[in-house]
Enzyme design. Sequence first.
Site, short mmCIF file in Angstrom:
data_model
loop_
_atom_site.label_atom_id
_atom_site.label_comp_id
_atom_site.label_asym_id
_atom_site.label_seq_id
_atom_site.Cartn_x
_atom_site.Cartn_y
_atom_site.Cartn_z
N SER A 32 0.88 -1.14 0.08
CA SER A 32 0.08 0.12 -0.17
C SER A 32 1.02 1.30 -0.03
O SER A 32 0.13 2.44 -0.25
CB SER A 32 -0.83 -0.05 1.28
OG SER A 32 -0.39 0.26 2.32
N LYS A 54 1.06 4.60 6.80
CA LYS A 54 0.39 5.40 5.88
C LYS A 54 1.07 6.84 5.91
O LYS A 54 1.63 7.26 6.64
CB LYS A 54 -1.19 5.42 6.32
CG LYS A 54 -1.99 4.20 6.26
CD LYS A 54 -2.12 3.49 5.03
CE LYS A 54 -2.61 2.16 5.24
NZ LYS A 54 -2.50 1.22 3.99
#
Length: 185
Positions: A48, A91
Amino acid sequence: MSRRRKNDVGGSVLRELGGWLLYILIIVGLTYLIITFVGQRTRVSGYSMEPTLSDGDSLIVDKISYRFRDPKRFDIIVFPYKYEKNTYYIKRIIGLPGETVQVTDGYVYINGQKLESDTYGAELMQAEASPVTLSEDEYFVMGDNRNHSSDSRDPSVGVIKRKDLMGRAFLRVYPFDKIGVIKHE
């Protein structure tokens, strides 16, 4: 005299062993304090954050800087996944407290303005995201590989509270050919 020398040698050995034991205990204690309050090692699992971070990268997380300053847009952060113990997400911060974040036509909009400085997304986003207004202690996060990331757009992740930020990804220590400080902006 030989008896005295024997006692001196025995006492000297015990003092030497005691010194080494004390040294080892101090090192173990300092290591514990550093891992608990200053930094922690973590490993990237998944894609990701491609191309910035890759599956298998080992990182050092800076756990202390957010005690002295606020997180900034584009910081790469680590936080616990709320549904699975000992699982952490990595993230990038996109939305800051008080802002309204929306994904429309493949782009991120902050307070109605296109986020032009967002050069981290690997491609145009396929999914739309309704506007989310962040409270004073919330952050909107996304992976760099936006079409293949579970992030604040996903209800299972949602917005991240300030208290849940474990720290900021600081240093890549593996693979050895990519060792270095992680650039956030």
